[in-house]
Design a protein around this motif. Structure first.
Motif, PDB file in Angstrom:
ATOM      1  N   TRP A  11     142.375 -42.827 -55.853  1.00 23.16           N
ATOM      2  CA  TRP A  11     143.472 -42.914 -56.819  1.00 23.16           C
ATOM      3  C   TRP A  11     144.447 -44.032 -56.476  1.00 23.16           C
ATOM      4  O   TRP A  11     144.571 -44.433 -55.329  1.00 23.16           O
ATOM      5  N   THR A  12     145.184 -44.437 -57.478  1.00 22.65           N
ATOM      6  CA  THR A  12     146.264 -45.395 -57.330  1.00 22.65           C
ATOM      7  C   THR A  12     147.471 -44.869 -58.106  1.00 22.65           C
ATOM      8  O   THR A  12     147.339 -43.923 -58.882  1.00 22.65           O
ATOM      9  N   GLY A  13     148.619 -45.453 -57.875  1.00 24.89           N
ATOM     10  CA  GLY A  13     149.818 -45.083 -58.639  1.00 24.89           C
ATOM     11  C   GLY A  13     150.210 -43.647 -58.441  1.00 24.89           C
ATOM     12  O   GLY A  13     150.137 -43.100 -57.337  1.00 24.89           O
ATOM     13  N   ASP A  14     150.609 -42.986 -59.545  1.00 24.87           N
ATOM     14  CA  ASP A  14     151.142 -41.621 -59.445  1.00 24.87           C
ATOM     15  C   ASP A  14     150.121 -40.617 -58.929  1.00 24.87           C
ATOM     16  O   ASP A  14     150.475 -39.659 -58.254  1.00 24.87           O
ATOM     17  N   ALA A  15     148.843 -40.837 -59.193  1.00 20.17           N
ATOM     18  CA  ALA A  15     147.816 -39.911 -58.701  1.00 20.17           C
ATOM     19  C   ALA A  15     147.693 -39.971 -57.183  1.00 20.17           C
ATOM     20  O   ALA A  15     147.399 -38.972 -56.542  1.00 20.17           O
ATOM     21  N   GLU A  17     150.180 -40.617 -55.223  1.00 19.19           N
ATOM     22  CA  GLU A  17     151.445 -40.176 -54.637  1.00 19.19           C
ATOM     23  C   GLU A  17     151.808 -38.729 -54.943  1.00 19.19           C
ATOM     24  O   GLU A  17     152.568 -38.109 -54.207  1.00 19.19           O
ATOM     25  N   ASP A  18     151.281 -38.179 -56.033  1.00 21.08           N
ATOM     26  CA  ASP A  18     151.713 -36.860 -56.489  1.00 21.08           C
ATOM     27  C   ASP A  18     150.511 -35.930 -56.657  1.00 21.08           C
ATOM     28  O   ASP A  18     149.756 -36.064 -57.618  1.00 21.08           O
ATOM     29  N   VAL A  21     149.593 -34.457 -60.121  1.00 21.87           N
ATOM     30  CA  VAL A  21     148.863 -35.260 -61.108  1.00 21.87           C
ATOM     31  C   VAL A  21     147.364 -35.003 -60.968  1.00 21.87           C
ATOM     32  O   VAL A  21     146.661 -34.768 -61.958  1.00 21.87           O
ATOM     33  N   GLN A  87     143.655 -39.437 -68.869  1.00 21.58           N
ATOM     34  CA  GLN A  87     144.154 -38.947 -67.584  1.00 21.58           C
ATOM     35  C   GLN A  87     143.556 -39.625 -66.355  1.00 21.58           C
ATOM     36  O   GLN A  87     144.177 -39.575 -65.285  1.00 21.58           O
ATOM     37  N   ARG A  91     144.301 -44.464 -63.607  1.00 23.93           N
ATOM     38  CA  ARG A  91     144.743 -44.049 -62.273  1.00 23.93           C
ATOM     39  C   ARG A  91     143.717 -44.349 -61.184  1.00 23.93           C
ATOM     40  O   ARG A  91     143.946 -44.049 -60.018  1.00 23.93           O
TER      41      ARG A  91
END
Length: 102
Positions: A11-15, A17-18, A21, A87, A91
């Motif tokens: 994953w990259t970005g919000d996936a 980090e969170d 997601v 979705q 990501r």
């Protein structure tokens, strides 16, 4: 004989980090499998990497089908395509996949 599909994502970005997601992605995929009429689907699972080895992907999906045609129904199903588009695709830092008969 069966036909197995394995796909992994980093994953990259919000996936990346969170965890919520990624949990939402997994939930959407699981609902799709539970609700869709997918003849020839023998087994299906997805999940986050257990984190016990370095260098692994972050997430995997494994589906076992009766044959290539059953896999194609899954792959091309409109709900599956929607989840990927809305979705997953934006990501993904890296995706790997393999399909094999056996």
């Amino acid at each position: 004989m069966s036909f197995t599909h394995v796909v992994t994502f980093s994953w990259t970005g919000d996936a990346a980090e969170d965890p919520a997601v990624v949990d939402g992605i997994a939930d959407a995929l699981r609902r799709f499998i539970a609700d869709a009429d997918l003849p020839g689907l023998r087994s299906w699972s997805c999940g986050r990497d257990a984190g016990i080895a370095t260098g692994n992907a972050d997430f995997a999906v494994v589906g076992v089908f009766d044959d290539v045609d059953a896999f194609a129904v899954y792959r091309d199903h409109p709900e599956h395509r929607r989840i990927i588009t809305e979705q997953i695709a934006h990501r993904v830092g890296q995706r790997t996949a393999v399909q094999f008969a056996g």
